[in-house]
Design an enzyme around this catalytic site. Structure first.
Site, PDB file in Angstrom:
ATOM      1  N   HIS A  96      43.100 108.231 -23.394  1.00  0.00           N
ATOM      2  CA  HIS A  96      42.960 106.814 -23.075  1.00  0.00           C
ATOM      3  C   HIS A  96      41.833 106.589 -22.064  1.00  0.00           C
ATOM      4  CE1 HIS A  96      46.565 105.867 -25.319  1.00  0.00           C
ATOM      5  NE2 HIS A  96      47.250 106.774 -24.639  1.00  0.00           N
ATOM      6  N   HIS A 423      24.230 106.226   9.287  1.00  0.00           N
ATOM      7  CA  HIS A 423      23.915 105.305   8.192  1.00  0.00           C
ATOM      8  C   HIS A 423      22.838 104.302   8.615  1.00  0.00           C
ATOM      9  CE1 HIS A 423      27.637 106.819   6.365  1.00  0.00           C
ATOM     10  NE2 HIS A 423      27.210 106.310   5.229  1.00  0.00           N
TER      11      HIS A 423
END
Length: 515
Positions: A96, A423
């Site tokens: 699935h 970051h």
């Protein structure tokens, strides 16, 4: 037969071949589901047994890890490597879910076909967009030379000096001074590994993607060198001459061979070990397919960048955006940010890392966990990028946990701040300006949401997490794009270094408010 009754002798007409096909398909689905669940259970059991075996081998029992009074662990358990697949690799085995993958693949193929037809009809648009792509990846020779320079400095400078220190410190009278000298050298080396690539990016004015490649490799290699020195420095400090020839290789030598360092530099992990679980063979077709998927993700990322960013914001600073249109752009950016989020995750954390893991026969491929099922932000941060999380846990969180008196909250805050700074540094160097929106969201709302969603288990919080992620990526996409094009189209008003830290979009007529 009377009305309203059914003849019990009447049967359904089913062909034996159809029934056999249906039952075989049902059997296949059941076996795949059972196999996936069994594989996860075996992974969990093996990990637990290996952890207990290692603790017993080192003479550490479960009781010794805890205080008698507070029952808090004296030190947190180390990272353990086991032979296991990535989460999506196991999920694709379920029929699935493999169909969901096929649907996504079909959508992307149709999208690529649509783009090909569009560009074949508008060659001018193709030339314009290709020029942008070539510019963003430009100056290849500079970032290639920078990468080789960083790698060679680790192998031919850092490693020989570390090996010399580890092998000679026993013969030095003032060992503490000798250790301090090496520690000072290592700090200077790390600063050089930080400053020299950054200086190259600024001096040669590298475009964003080229800058990101250097910065990503710089962060990766700095974390790897820290991990290598951190793990092996303790080995050198514990080393005794009579341990030569010991069966346990981890303590028989004060410094590992250079081959192990080279393998570690390319392995898809940031936590150093002398040995990792290894797979028996290399499946080169699997490697090729993963690299092709990475290329597909790059092309897929080009589409939202072109249609949702370049075409929407290239007139920023020249023609003010009406407030109504800007709100529509914010709504549209959710889809652009969501697409970029999925492509970054699948292309980098699944395809790229699995390709290198397969080439190096690296066995532990848990580079991420099922973050899409998370109901708390704490688990999401641990599951989204487990490669970086393992490094932060092993070398920052565990140390801070001990230094701050076993305070998990204090250690978590330190980890958040370090991650936010890294970051923000990468974005600032890529774009050549400071716009601390990501730092603000990460260090404020990111921490607040951790406490708000702590121990939440209902599906509502999973929906809330998805809304927050889509909105966060959308906001970052919009405001960084506004600032980028404002710096292209708006005149410079500050001549000092303040121009790099003061957002030019705040000083330019970017959005027109209704009168």
């Amino acid at each position: 037969m009377p009305n309203g009754t059914i003849d019990n002798k009447q049967t359904l007409s089913v062909q034996p071949g159809e029934l056999r096909t249906f039952l075989q398909a049902l059997r296949s689905d059941i076996l795949k589901d059972v196999d996936t669940k069994l594989f996860k259970a075996i992974d969990s059991l093996v990990m637990e047994l290996e952890l207990k075996q290692r603790k017993t081998k080192n003479g550490i029992t479960t009781k010794q890890l805890y205080h008698k009074d507070t029952e808090k662990p004296k030190e947190l358990p180390p990272k353990e490597f086991v032979l296991r697949n990535s989460t999506l690799t196991n999920l694709w085995e379920v029929s699935h879910l493999s169909s969901v993958y096929n649907i996504c693949l079909a959508i992307f193929l149709l999208m690529y076909l649509n783009i090909t037809i569009f560009y074949s009809l508008d060659s001018q648009k193709l030339k314009k967009d290709l020029s942008v792509v070539l510019w963003t990846f430009g100056k290849f020779h500079i970032y290639a030379a920078t990468w080789f320079g960083m790698m060679f400095s680790i192998i031919f400078l850092l490693y020989p000096i570390f090996r010399f220190w580890a092998n000679t410190r026993l013969f030095v009278w003032k060992k503490r001074l000798y250790d301090s000298i090496f520690c000072f050298f290592f700090v200077i080396y790390q600063f050089g590994l930080l400053l020299i690539p950054a200086r190259i990016i600024v001096s040669y004015n590298l475009p964003p993607v080229s800058s990101f490649i250097i910065l990503a490799e710089q962060a990766r290699l700095m974390m790897k060198t820290h991990a290598f020195v951190r793990e092996n420095a303790s080995r050198a400090l514990r080393y005794k001459p009579h341990q030569d020839g010991d069966k346990d290789e981890e303590i028989s030598k004060p410094c590992p061979e250079v081959q192990k360092l080279i393998y570690f530099l390319f392995a898809p992990t940031l936590v150093y070990r002398d040995h990792y679980p290894r797979t028996p063979i290399v499946r080169w077709r699997y490697v090729t397919w993963n690299f092709l998927q990475v290329l597909g993700c790059i092309i897929g990322a080009y589409i939202p960048c072109t249609y949702f960013i370049v075409d929407m914001f290239d007139k920023t600073g020249i023609e003010p955006i009406p407030l109504v249109n800007f709100m529509g752009i914010l709504a549209t950016s959710i889809f652009a940010g969501g697409i970029l989020m999925f492509l970054v995750f699948y292309g980098m954390f699944h395809c790229w890392l699995n390709a290198f893991a397969e080439m190096l026969r690296f066995g532990d491929r848990m580079f991420y966990d099922d973050w899409w099922n998370c109901t708390s932000f704490a688990k999401y941060y641990r599951s989204w990028n487990m490669v970086v999380y393992d490094w932060l846990y092993s070398y920052i969180y565990r140390d801070m946990y001990t230094l701050l008196g076993q305070s998990r909250v204090g250690a978590m805050l330190v980890v958040f701040m370090i991650s936010a700074i890294i970051h923000e540094y990468i974005l600032a160097m890529c774009f050549k300006f400071v716009f601390p929106l990501l730092f603000f969201l990460f260090s404020s709302f990111g921490i607040i949401l951790v406490f708000i969603t702590r121990r939440r288990t209902s599906s509502f919080w999973n929906v809330f997490l998805w809304i927050s992620m889509f909105q966060g990526w959308g906001i970052l996409t919009v405001f960084y794009s506004l600032e980028w094009y404002a710096r292209i189209n708006c005149p410079r008003t500050l001549d000092s270094w303040l121009d790099y830290v003061v957002p030019r979009s705040f000083m330019c007529d970017v959005i027109s408010l209704p009168s």
